[in-house]
Design a protein around this motif. Structure first.
Motif, PDB file in Angstrom:
ATOM      1  N   THR A 141       0.819  -1.210   0.000  1.00 47.21           N
ATOM      2  CA  THR A 141       0.000   0.000   0.000  1.00 47.21           C
ATOM      3  C   THR A 141       0.856   1.264   0.000  1.00 47.21           C
ATOM      4  OG1 THR A 141      -0.193  -0.040   2.421  1.00 47.21           O
ATOM      5  CG2 THR A 141      -1.906  -1.151   1.158  1.00 47.21           C
ATOM      6  N   LEU A 144       2.681   1.264  -3.719  1.00 51.45           N
ATOM      7  CA  LEU A 144       1.769   1.647  -4.798  1.00 51.45           C
ATOM      8  C   LEU A 144       1.497   3.140  -4.776  1.00 51.45           C
ATOM      9  CD1 LEU A 144      -0.710  -1.363  -4.737  1.00 51.45           C
ATOM     10  CD2 LEU A 144       0.818  -0.739  -6.619  1.00 51.45           C
ATOM     11  N   ARG A 145       1.368   3.731  -3.583  1.00 47.37           N
ATOM     12  CA  ARG A 145       1.184   5.185  -3.500  1.00 47.37           C
ATOM     13  C   ARG A 145       2.421   5.912  -4.026  1.00 47.37           C
ATOM     14  NH1 ARG A 145      -2.165   3.580   0.867  1.00 47.37           N
ATOM     15  NH2 ARG A 145      -4.165   4.685   0.791  1.00 47.37           N
ATOM     16  N   ILE A 148       2.368   5.705  -7.805  1.00 46.09           N
ATOM     17  CA  ILE A 148       1.416   6.669  -8.383  1.00 46.09           C
ATOM     18  C   ILE A 148       2.048   8.050  -8.453  1.00 46.09           C
ATOM     19  CG2 ILE A 148      -0.774   7.852  -7.958  1.00 46.09           C
ATOM     20  CD1 ILE A 148      -1.711   5.150  -6.644  1.00 46.09           C
ATOM     21  N   GLN A 185      -0.191   5.060 -14.011  1.00 43.84           N
ATOM     22  CA  GLN A 185      -0.775   5.629 -12.801  1.00 43.84           C
ATOM     23  C   GLN A 185      -2.158   5.024 -12.556  1.00 43.84           C
ATOM     24  OE1 GLN A 185      -0.747   9.885 -12.733  1.00 43.84           O
ATOM     25  NE2 GLN A 185      -1.818  10.038 -10.794  1.00 43.84           N
ATOM     26  N   LYS A 186      -2.931   4.875 -13.617  1.00 43.34           N
ATOM     27  CA  LYS A 186      -4.265   4.286 -13.501  1.00 43.34           C
ATOM     28  C   LYS A 186      -4.179   2.840 -13.007  1.00 43.34           C
ATOM     29  CE  LYS A 186      -8.334   3.199 -16.337  1.00 43.34           C
ATOM     30  NZ  LYS A 186      -8.934   3.298 -17.690  1.00 43.34           N
ATOM     31  N   PHE A 188      -1.768   1.433 -11.244  1.00 46.90           N
ATOM     32  CA  PHE A 188      -1.336   1.394  -9.848  1.00 46.90           C
ATOM     33  C   PHE A 188      -2.463   1.803  -8.901  1.00 46.90           C
ATOM     34  CE2 PHE A 188       3.189   2.052 -11.493  1.00 46.90           C
ATOM     35  CZ  PHE A 188       3.491   0.706 -11.356  1.00 46.90           C
ATOM     36  N   GLU A 189      -3.269   2.758  -9.310  1.00 45.90           N
ATOM     37  CA  GLU A 189      -4.399   3.161  -8.472  1.00 45.90           C
ATOM     38  C   GLU A 189      -5.407   2.018  -8.351  1.00 45.90           C
ATOM     39  OE1 GLU A 189      -6.036   7.044  -7.802  1.00 45.90           O
ATOM     40  OE2 GLU A 189      -5.141   7.706  -9.700  1.00 45.90           O
ATOM     41  N   LYS A 190      -5.684   1.353  -9.462  1.00 45.41           N
ATOM     42  CA  LYS A 190      -6.612   0.226  -9.427  1.00 45.41           C
ATOM     43  C   LYS A 190      -6.087  -0.866  -8.492  1.00 45.41           C
ATOM     44  CE  LYS A 190      -9.729   1.454 -12.609  1.00 45.41           C
ATOM     45  NZ  LYS A 190     -11.180   1.595 -12.335  1.00 45.41           N
ATOM     46  N   LEU A 192      -4.035  -0.486  -5.975  1.00 38.94           N
ATOM     47  CA  LEU A 192      -4.095  -0.012  -4.594  1.00 38.94           C
ATOM     48  C   LEU A 192      -5.495  -0.174  -4.024  1.00 38.94           C
ATOM     49  CD1 LEU A 192      -2.989   1.482  -2.103  1.00 38.94           C
ATOM     50  CD2 LEU A 192      -3.521   3.634  -3.284  1.00 38.94           C
ATOM     51  N   TYR A 193      -6.491   0.254  -4.788  1.00 40.05           N
ATOM     52  CA  TYR A 193      -7.857   0.221  -4.281  1.00 40.05           C
ATOM     53  C   TYR A 193      -8.436  -1.194  -4.267  1.00 40.05           C
ATOM     54  CZ  TYR A 193      -7.407   5.239  -4.754  1.00 40.05           C
ATOM     55  OH  TYR A 193      -6.976   6.538  -4.646  1.00 40.05           O
ATOM     56  N   ASN A 198      -6.848  -0.282   2.744  1.00 39.45           N
ATOM     57  CA  ASN A 198      -5.509   0.094   2.292  1.00 39.45           C
ATOM     58  C   ASN A 198      -4.958   1.325   3.008  1.00 39.45           C
ATOM     59  OD1 ASN A 198      -6.293   2.577   0.748  1.00 39.45           O
ATOM     60  ND2 ASN A 198      -7.400   1.091  -0.517  1.00 39.45           N
TER      61      ASN A 198
END
Length: 295
Positions: A141, A144-145, A148, A185-186, A188-190, A192-193, A198
């Motif tokens: 977590t 991944l941030r 991003i 970026q998209k 990695f956000e997916k 993460l969520y 998280n």
């Protein structure tokens, strides 16, 4: 296992030689926001990743970043081509040759003289690439941030480089690389969520008495309130007296030492004590011709 395909992921078309611009492009070759840093960041994360989905994602993007390193490296080489030949063959007078490779006013001459027009693993200021650019911490977590944010920073650098050139082929290639930062970026956000929960990162919860406290420590001017510092989710503390020793203690650091250590510390304090009544003449005062007796 890696296999190299000699065809680039995106075709590089450079209209004319421009060593100054080539040097600026090195920011995305060997700089902190560049493609090598990204490839190493995601590759090392993939090796340590236990989740099969994230592992595959990280290996895919790490490998693509290496292909982007190849694209930006080729842009650097193509922009340097003309100056490389002129310098290697000595076809110009020294002054004209120097003017040609420094016309942009940056360190492009270093790239030509030290690296023969090739793409060195440095940033645009000649600072060598370092593994310190890889900020992996080993917690998905958190990593991944960070990924991003890294993709966002790289996108901004590409935007700035695009604004520095009128070469349509270079603009197109940089535009492709910039766009792929958005796609990553998209992803990695997916990813993460897809981890729930998280936040906060890691396993341990925060101390509940401090988790939702906002310390208003910058005062004396305009104060703007928003969801980040006010509302039902926050306890705002503005009184400076309530911002110190928030644990209920006296706010002073302390340590328990042995009797022998205490005696030794007392001797050291006595030996190094300053005399508050002393007013010795300093070298600066003597150098100014000041009379020590006047002080």
């Amino acid at each position: 296992m890696f296999a190299h395909n000699k065809r680039l992921q995106y075709t590089v078309r450079v209209s004319e030689s421009n060593p100054g611009l080539a040097n600026l492009m090195l920011e995305q070759f060997g700089g902190p926001q560049g493609e090598l840093a990204a490839a190493c960041r995601y590759f090392t994360q993939a090796l340590g990743e236990d989740d099969p989905g994230r592992k595959d994602l990280l290996f895919d993007i790490a490998t693509e970043e290496l292909s982007h390193l190849e694209v930006i490296g080729n842009i650097v080489v193509m922009l340097n081509k003309g100056a490389k030949g002129r310098l290697a063959e000595g076809v110009d007078e020294a002054g004209e040759m120097y003017r040609a490779i420094t016309g942009a006013g940056n360190d492009s001459h270093l790239t030509q003289v030290l690296y023969g027009g090739g793409p060195p693993l440095t940033n645009s200021a000649g600072v060598p690439w370092t593994a310190a650019y890889v900020d992996t911490i080993g917690e998905p977590t958190a990593d991944l941030r960070s990924n991003i944010a890294a993709e966002a920073r790289a996108k901004i650098v590409y935007e700035r480089l695009i604004n520095l050139t009128t070469d349509p082929g270079v603009k197109e290639a940089l535009g492709f690389l910039m766009t792929r930062e958005i796609a990553h970026q998209k992803s990695f956000e997916k990813a993460l969520y897809a981890i729930s929960p998280n936040f906060p990162p890691g396993k341990m919860p925060g101390m509940p008495e401090f988790t939702n406290v906002y310390y208003d420590m910058s005062q004396g001017g305009p104060e703007v309130n928003g969801a980040w510092n006010s509302g039902p989710g926050w306890q705002v503390v503005s009184d400076p007296e309530q911002q110190v020793a928030v644990d209920g203690g006296d706010g002073h650091a302390s340590v328990n030492v042995t009797a022998q250590e205490d005696t030794t510390l007392a001797r050291m304090a006595a030996r190094t004590a300053s005399d508050p009544t002393a007013n010795p003449a300093t070298g600066a005062e003597l150098g100014m011709g000041a009379n020590p007796k006047m002080h």
